[in-house]
Design a protein around this motif. Structure first.
Motif, PDB file in Angstrom:
ATOM      1  N   PRO A  31      22.993  11.154  16.862  1.00  0.00           N
ATOM      2  CA  PRO A  31      23.582  11.299  18.201  1.00  0.00           C
ATOM      3  C   PRO A  31      25.028  10.830  18.308  1.00  0.00           C
ATOM      4  O   PRO A  31      25.749  11.265  19.204  1.00  0.00           O
ATOM      5  CB  PRO A  31      22.657  10.449  19.085  1.00  0.00           C
ATOM      6  CG  PRO A  31      21.957   9.519  18.149  1.00  0.00           C
ATOM      7  CD  PRO A  31      21.817  10.272  16.871  1.00  0.00           C
ATOM      8  N   SER A  32      25.463   9.957  17.412  1.00  0.00           N
ATOM      9  CA  SER A  32      26.841   9.457  17.513  1.00  0.00           C
ATOM     10  C   SER A  32      27.856  10.379  16.841  1.00  0.00           C
ATOM     11  O   SER A  32      29.054  10.116  16.888  1.00  0.00           O
ATOM     12  CB  SER A  32      26.944   8.055  16.898  1.00  0.00           C
ATOM     13  OG  SER A  32      26.777   8.104  15.504  1.00  0.00           O
TER      14      SER A  32
ATOM     15  N   LEU B 206      16.530  10.102  23.718  1.00  0.00           N
ATOM     16  CA  LEU B 206      17.291  10.425  24.917  1.00  0.00           C
ATOM     17  C   LEU B 206      18.385   9.392  25.171  1.00  0.00           C
ATOM     18  O   LEU B 206      19.427   9.694  25.756  1.00  0.00           O
ATOM     19  CB  LEU B 206      16.363  10.523  26.128  1.00  0.00           C
ATOM     20  CG  LEU B 206      15.425  11.744  26.169  1.00  0.00           C
ATOM     21  CD1 LEU B 206      14.499  11.658  27.358  1.00  0.00           C
ATOM     22  CD2 LEU B 206      16.229  13.039  26.212  1.00  0.00           C
ATOM     23  N   ALA B 207      18.124   8.166  24.775  1.00  0.00           N
ATOM     24  CA  ALA B 207      19.115   7.101  24.958  1.00  0.00           C
ATOM     25  C   ALA B 207      20.215   7.137  23.898  1.00  0.00           C
ATOM     26  O   ALA B 207      21.115   6.323  23.909  1.00  0.00           O
ATOM     27  CB  ALA B 207      18.424   5.737  24.932  1.00  0.00           C
ATOM     28  N   GLY B 208      20.134   8.106  22.970  1.00  0.00           N
ATOM     29  CA  GLY B 208      21.154   8.232  21.945  1.00  0.00           C
ATOM     30  C   GLY B 208      20.904   7.381  20.720  1.00  0.00           C
ATOM     31  O   GLY B 208      21.821   7.121  19.959  1.00  0.00           O
ATOM     32  N   ALA B 209      19.660   6.945  20.501  1.00  0.00           N
ATOM     33  CA  ALA B 209      19.334   6.127  19.335  1.00  0.00           C
ATOM     34  C   ALA B 209      18.846   7.017  18.195  1.00  0.00           C
ATOM     35  O   ALA B 209      18.233   8.056  18.419  1.00  0.00           O
ATOM     36  CB  ALA B 209      18.259   5.097  19.690  1.00  0.00           C
ATOM     37  N   PHE B 210      19.140   6.611  16.963  1.00  0.00           N
ATOM     38  CA  PHE B 210      18.698   7.333  15.776  1.00  0.00           C
ATOM     39  C   PHE B 210      17.311   6.840  15.394  1.00  0.00           C
ATOM     40  O   PHE B 210      17.077   5.642  15.266  1.00  0.00           O
ATOM     41  CB  PHE B 210      19.681   7.091  14.633  1.00  0.00           C
ATOM     42  CG  PHE B 210      19.413   7.904  13.415  1.00  0.00           C
ATOM     43  CD1 PHE B 210      19.613   9.275  13.415  1.00  0.00           C
ATOM     44  CD2 PHE B 210      18.983   7.303  12.242  1.00  0.00           C
ATOM     45  CE1 PHE B 210      19.384  10.028  12.274  1.00  0.00           C
ATOM     46  CE2 PHE B 210      18.756   8.038  11.104  1.00  0.00           C
ATOM     47  CZ  PHE B 210      18.955   9.416  11.121  1.00  0.00           C
TER      48      PHE B 210
ATOM     49  N   SER C 225       7.835   6.518  23.406  1.00  0.00           N
ATOM     50  CA  SER C 225       8.895   5.551  23.121  1.00  0.00           C
ATOM     51  C   SER C 225       9.960   6.156  22.217  1.00  0.00           C
ATOM     52  O   SER C 225      11.149   5.904  22.383  1.00  0.00           O
ATOM     53  CB  SER C 225       8.302   4.301  22.457  1.00  0.00           C
ATOM     54  OG  SER C 225       7.635   4.641  21.251  1.00  0.00           O
ATOM     55  N   ALA C 226       9.525   6.984  21.245  1.00  0.00           N
ATOM     56  CA  ALA C 226      10.498   7.639  20.371  1.00  0.00           C
ATOM     57  C   ALA C 226      11.350   8.621  21.151  1.00  0.00           C
ATOM     58  O   ALA C 226      12.542   8.771  20.904  1.00  0.00           O
ATOM     59  CB  ALA C 226       9.769   8.358  19.222  1.00  0.00           C
TER      60      ALA C 226
END
Length: 362
Positions: free
Chosen positions: A245-246, A71-75, A65-66
């Motif tokens: 990621p941002s 991969l989805a761009g979440a911190f 899940s992490a």
């Protein structure tokens, strides 16, 4: 019978087809994400990001899940937030230095120890011995040490100082107020909060700063957290570099990926009366091509200059009554079980008028 076996075979075939379909979708999605990251990040950034991701997730429960979140761009706050133990280690360092200072004072020596023996975790060499601190500057209210960081050409720096004309609250608030810093620090190109963790109060910031000519400007992405312990009369601010990621690496700046800072403030009396001691421990890798002694000279001369600018900004805010956000007195927000784990920077546009999630954090 044969009818049952035929039915079972058909069910298995349907399940196999479904699995292949879902797997194909996920593979294509992963390829799309990889192409997106390929456009956003340089090759070096991708290697660093994936390497750190693998080290964090390898062998840990719930790593799938992490991984999907990354991969989805979440911190991934569970891995990056500053923990209570990090804050406490910094406070313990201050206590040890204070104890050594008191020993010298009781023996009739009006000075602080020239070589603090405390050792932050992770700075020991292969033999388990601590690197000695070397005195760089010794003034009445300002003492600066340095010591080599094992395995690198860099130094870690430590300042023990005193101010008597401003309050701890004023000094602390000026450090934390990003909008005010843009006014008093002429080197700042950009300084903004990217994301905030409601659980701990940690914040991710993007800081871009000028470097001396002819060097390129540097940018830092770092997480910070502070704590104010009114019972024990101490304040602490801890910061360290992270990847977010941002905020992909920009060709306009040199990304500083190794950065740590710990500031501990001990009021002489209270948070609102003039006078306090502070301990600042700092290290970073600015990725310059200059020799070690040049980098050391720049930091050794730049750190007193920055602290004096911070001091003068505090005096200016005090004397001219410049509005600075009070992080200590901000009212805590209710954070129930349904509260979101993070707050994006878009919700912080009115930062000056809203308080942090908990009284000891910002």
């Amino acid at each position: 019978n044969s009818a049952d076996r035929l039915l079972a075979c058909r069910v298995r075939a349907l399940l196999a087809n479904q699995c292949r379909f879902v797997t194909g979708l996920r593979v294509r999605r992963a390829q799309q994400i990889a192409q997106l990251y390929g456009r956003l990040y340089s090759e070096t950034s991708r290697r660093v990001l994936l390497g750190r991701l693998w080290r964090r997730l390898h062998g840990r429960p719930g790593h799938a899940s992490a991984l999907m979140a990354a991969l989805a761009g979440a911190f991934v706050w569970d891995e990056e937030r500053i923990q209570e133990e990090e804050l406490q280690r910094s406070i313990d360092e201050m206590k040890r230095l204070e104890e050594m200072s008191h020993v010298f004072q009781r023996s009739g020596v009006d000075c602080h120890p020239s070589e603090p023996k405390s050792q932050p975790e992770g700075n020991e060499d292969s033999g388990g011995k601590e690197q000695p601190w070397e005195m760089v500057m010794d003034k009445k209210h300002f003492k600066l040490w340095r010591r080599p960081i094992t395995g690198t050409h860099l130094y870690q720096y430590r300042v023990f100082g005193t101010y008597t004309d401003v309050t701890p609250r004023q000094f602390f608030n000026v450090q934390l107020d990003t909008e005010y810093r843009k006014k008093w620090d002429a080197l700042v190109i950009k300084l903004e909060v990217i994301e905030r963790d409601v659980v701990s109060g940690s914040e991710v910031l993007h800081w871009v700063t000028h470097f001396p000519y002819p060097m390129y400007s540097r940018d830092y992405v770092y997480v910070r957290r502070y704590s104010v312990d009114q019972e024990n009369n101490v304040m602490v601010l801890v910061s360290r570099a992270v990847e977010h990621p941002s905020v992909p690496e920009s060709p306009e700046f040199v990304r500083v990926r190794s950065y740590e800072s710990q500031m501990v403030i001990r009021p002489h009396k209270s948070f609102d009366e003039n006078g306090f001691d502070y301990l600042l421990t700092y290290s970073d890798n600015p990725q310059t091509v200059f020799p070690r002694y040049c980098v050391s000279w720049m930091v050794s001369s730049g750190m007193p200059d920055f602290l004096e600018k911070l001091h003068m900004a505090t005096l200016k805010a005090k004397n001219m009554e410049i509005k600075v956000k009070d992080y200590i007195s901000s009212k805590p927000l209710e954070t129930g079980s349904e509260a979101k784990a993070t707050t994006p920077s878009s919700e912080r546009k009115n930062e000056g008028s809203c308080g942090p999630a908990r009284i000891e954090y910002a």
